[in-house]
Each structure stands twice: as structure tokens, then as C-alpha cells.
Scaffold this motif. Structure first.
Motif, PDB file in Angstrom:
ATOM      1  N   GLU A   6       0.811  -1.203   0.000  1.00  8.30           N
ATOM      2  CA  GLU A   6       0.000   0.000   0.000  1.00  8.30           C
ATOM      3  C   GLU A   6       0.845   1.254   0.000  1.00  8.30           C
ATOM      4  O   GLU A   6       1.942   1.293   0.575  1.00  8.30           O
ATOM      5  CB  GLU A   6      -0.951  -0.038   1.195  1.00  8.30           C
ATOM      6  N   THR A  20      -6.813   9.522  -1.074  1.00  3.92           N
ATOM      7  CA  THR A  20      -6.614   8.425  -2.028  1.00  3.92           C
ATOM      8  C   THR A  20      -5.514   7.516  -1.522  1.00  3.92           C
ATOM      9  O   THR A  20      -4.419   7.968  -1.187  1.00  3.92           O
ATOM     10  CB  THR A  20      -6.242   8.955  -3.422  1.00  3.92           C
ATOM     11  N   ASN A  22      -3.520   3.719  -2.386  1.00 12.98           N
ATOM     12  CA  ASN A  22      -3.246   2.798  -3.483  1.00 12.98           C
ATOM     13  C   ASN A  22      -2.740   1.462  -2.969  1.00 12.98           C
ATOM     14  O   ASN A  22      -2.096   1.378  -1.920  1.00 12.98           O
ATOM     15  CB  ASN A  22      -2.199   3.413  -4.418  1.00 12.98           C
ATOM     16  N   CYS A  23      -3.043   0.436  -3.747  1.00 12.71           N
ATOM     17  CA  CYS A  23      -2.660  -0.926  -3.380  1.00 12.71           C
ATOM     18  C   CYS A  23      -2.138  -1.614  -4.629  1.00 12.71           C
ATOM     19  O   CYS A  23      -2.785  -1.561  -5.680  1.00 12.71           O
ATOM     20  CB  CYS A  23      -3.886  -1.653  -2.833  1.00 12.71           C
ATOM     21  N   SER A  24      -0.982  -2.237  -4.540  1.00 17.79           N
ATOM     22  CA  SER A  24      -0.472  -3.025  -5.655  1.00 17.79           C
ATOM     23  C   SER A  24      -0.237  -4.453  -5.193  1.00 17.79           C
ATOM     24  O   SER A  24       0.024  -4.693  -4.018  1.00 17.79           O
ATOM     25  CB  SER A  24       0.822  -2.411  -6.203  1.00 17.79           C
ATOM     26  N   TRP A  34     -11.277  -4.055   0.600  1.00 18.24           N
ATOM     27  CA  TRP A  34     -10.727  -3.006   1.447  1.00 18.24           C
ATOM     28  C   TRP A  34     -11.370  -3.095   2.829  1.00 18.24           C
ATOM     29  O   TRP A  34     -12.592  -3.276   2.946  1.00 18.24           O
ATOM     30  CB  TRP A  34     -10.965  -1.623   0.845  1.00 18.24           C
ATOM     31  N   SER A  71      -3.235  -3.237  -9.687  1.00 15.83           N
ATOM     32  CA  SER A  71      -3.328  -2.171  -8.700  1.00 15.83           C
ATOM     33  C   SER A  71      -4.778  -1.785  -8.455  1.00 15.83           C
ATOM     34  O   SER A  71      -5.650  -1.986  -9.318  1.00 15.83           O
ATOM     35  CB  SER A  71      -2.524  -0.952  -9.139  1.00 15.83           C
ATOM     36  N   SER A  72      -5.012  -1.226  -7.285  1.00 20.12           N
ATOM     37  CA  SER A  72      -6.329  -0.751  -6.898  1.00 20.12           C
ATOM     38  C   SER A  72      -6.158   0.547  -6.122  1.00 20.12           C
ATOM     39  O   SER A  72      -5.098   0.792  -5.533  1.00 20.12           O
ATOM     40  CB  SER A  72      -7.027  -1.786  -6.013  1.00 20.12           C
ATOM     41  N   SER A  73      -7.189   1.369  -6.157  1.00 18.24           N
ATOM     42  CA  SER A  73      -7.148   2.569  -5.334  1.00 18.24           C
ATOM     43  C   SER A  73      -8.460   2.713  -4.593  1.00 18.24           C
ATOM     44  O   SER A  73      -9.522   2.293  -5.069  1.00 18.24           O
ATOM     45  CB  SER A  73      -6.878   3.806  -6.181  1.00 18.24           C
ATOM     46  N   LEU A  75     -10.667   5.737  -2.845  1.00 18.72           N
ATOM     47  CA  LEU A  75     -10.868   7.170  -2.700  1.00 18.72           C
ATOM     48  C   LEU A  75     -11.957   7.415  -1.678  1.00 18.72           C
ATOM     49  O   LEU A  75     -13.047   6.839  -1.792  1.00 18.72           O
ATOM     50  CB  LEU A  75     -11.257   7.790  -4.035  1.00 18.72           C
ATOM     51  N   CYS A  89      -5.840  -3.072   2.110  1.00 14.65           N
ATOM     52  CA  CYS A  89      -6.369  -3.850   1.005  1.00 14.65           C
ATOM     53  C   CYS A  89      -6.034  -5.321   1.269  1.00 14.65           C
ATOM     54  O   CYS A  89      -5.084  -5.641   1.987  1.00 14.65           O
ATOM     55  CB  CYS A  89      -5.799  -3.404  -0.341  1.00 14.65           C
ATOM     56  N   THR A 106      -2.515   1.698   5.089  1.00 17.37           N
ATOM     57  CA  THR A 106      -2.270   3.143   5.070  1.00 17.37           C
ATOM     58  C   THR A 106      -2.922   3.742   6.301  1.00 17.37           C
ATOM     59  O   THR A 106      -4.104   3.490   6.555  1.00 17.37           O
ATOM     60  CB  THR A 106      -2.857   3.797   3.804  1.00 17.37           C
TER      61      THR A 106
END
Lengths: 112, 119
Positions: A6, A20, A22-24, A34, A71-73, A75, A89, A106
Motif C-alpha cells: 500500500e 486516495t 493505493n494498493c499493488s 478493502w 493495482s487498486s485505489s 478514494l 487492502c 495506510t
């Protein structure tokens, strides 16, 4: 490791701003979820997005998924002080079938 | 009307003194999980059960054992806690395997956690 990674590790914003996260990840997935964790408490599920979906909404939450970029985000719009928490995530799929593998999270701080 | 209940919420033990943490659920979910979460880290899966079928993660230390005597209860036993075992232990449930068919229904419901301190 197929664990989600993250970014950022910590985020500090003012109330009313958007946040925001992010997750990879590294493997193929069935779905990505999430979760939110208030300090010293258990995790609470927020939203799930399937591998064949690109975007989902739930109230002030918007999640996107790009499987080509793995990847994901997440918001959060119009943030509130009560949104202060850690956000994780988690993925399932590949060798994670039947179980969730969580990212590092995060830490979000929303200042009143 | 808490659905996944963990006891105790806080446990202090001495180095090497066995500890048992409990988890009960009112959801009648088939799957129960134990996660370990150290400070500022990701929850790490230790075990999971589908009904009474036990699944041990490959890197879960032998010091950790689990029991699920019935659908509603699951226990985590730490036989000889070391300082490195101090953590939050999270129990979670899901109706069916996450990631399986109809996976939209299969998310985890967590308890509030049991924080273990080892002196």
C-alpha cells in the motif's frame, strides 16, 4: 510475496479533502477487498471488487481496479475526522484461494 | 449484538506461560480464521477452519495451536509464549471461502481482537 503493498504508508489531510490510497499486488486475483481498522480494534469490511470489475462505489467510497497494472485505489471523498483509521487492502486468488492476504495498510489522519 | 466475540480483550502473560484466546460467533459461518497482527503491520493468517477441517499456514510456528470444538467457538492456544508473540490476535469468520463462487457474499467479519502482552 503476493501480499498487497500500500501507498502511502501514512496520509494526513484536513476535513473535507479527499483521500486516495493505493494498493499493488503481484499475482492474479479473484477479488480485492478493502478494510478499515480503528486503533486497537478489529477490521471492518468496506468494499469488495471482483477481478472483472473496474470501479465500485459505496457512499463516499470509490474503489477502482486495474488488473493489467495489478493495482487498486480507494478514494474517500469529503473526508471527516471520524474517517481517521488504518485502511488495508486484501486479495484472494491464486495461492490465496480461500483466504485473504492483507497489505501493510495506510494510516489516514483527518484533522478537524 | 456483537457477532464475533473475542475473549479476553487484553491478556498479559509471562514468558513461557501458556495462553488460550477464545472466539465465538453468532453468525453460523462455516469458516473461522485466526490472524496475528503486530504493531503497524499487516494481519498475518495463522490458521483457518472450514467447519472442522483445519488448515495450517506453512509458516505458523509450532508453538501455536487451534481448536474448533463446534461451529460457534474457536480457540487459539499459545503453548510457550515468547516476547516475539506479543501482538493483537484477530478472529474472523466468513460464510463460505473468500474468493470462491458467489464470493460477493464472502467477506470477513472480525472480532475486536485480543491484545497479548508477554512479560
Amino acid at each position: 510475496s503476493q501480499q498487497g503493498e500500500e501507498d502511502p504508508q501514512a496520509l494526513s489531510i484536513q476535513e473535507g479533502e479527499n483521500a486516495t490510497m493505493n494498493c499493488s499486488y503481484k499475482t492474479s486475483i479473484n477479488n480485492l477487498q478493502w478494510y478499515r481498522q480503528n486503533s486497537g480494534r478489529g477490521l471492518v469490511h468496506l468494499i469488495l471488487i471482483r477481478s472483472n470489475e473496474r470501479e465500485k462505489h459505496s457512499g463516499r467510497l470509490r474503489v477502482t481496479l486495474d488488473t493489467s497494472k495489478k493495482s487498486s485505489s480507494l478514494l474517500i471523498t469529503a473526508s471527516r475526522a471520524a474517517d481517521t483509521a488504518s485502511y488495508f487492502c486484501a486479495i484472494t486468488g491464486g495461492t490465496s484461494y480461500g483466504k485473504l492476504t492483507f497489505g501493510q495498510g495506510t494510516i489516514l489522519t483527518v484533522h478537524p | 449484538d456483537a457477532m464475533v466475540i473475542q475473549n479476553p480483550r487484553y491478556q498479559v502473560t509471562q514468558f513461557g506461560k501458556p495462553v488460550t484466546l477464545s472466539c465465538s460467533q453468532t453468525l453460523n459461518h462455516n469458516v473461522m480464521y485466526w490472524y496475528q497482527q503486530k504493531s503497524s503491520q499487516a494481519p498475518k493468517l495463522l490458521f483457518h477452519y472450514y467447519d472442522k477441517d483445519f488448515n495450517n499456514e506453512a509458516d505458523t510456528p509450532d508453538n501455536f495451536q487451534s481448536r474448533r470444538p463446534n461451529t460457534s467457538f474457536c480457540f487459539l492456544d499459545i503453548r510457550s509464549p515468547g516476547l516475539g508473540d506479543a501482538a493483537m490476535y484477530l478472529c474472523a469468520t466468513s460464510r463460505e471461502w473468500v474468493g470462491g463462487a458467489n464470493s460477493g457474499a464472502n467477506v470477513l467479519t472480525f472480532g475486536a481482537g485480543s491484545r497479548l502482552t508477554v512479560l
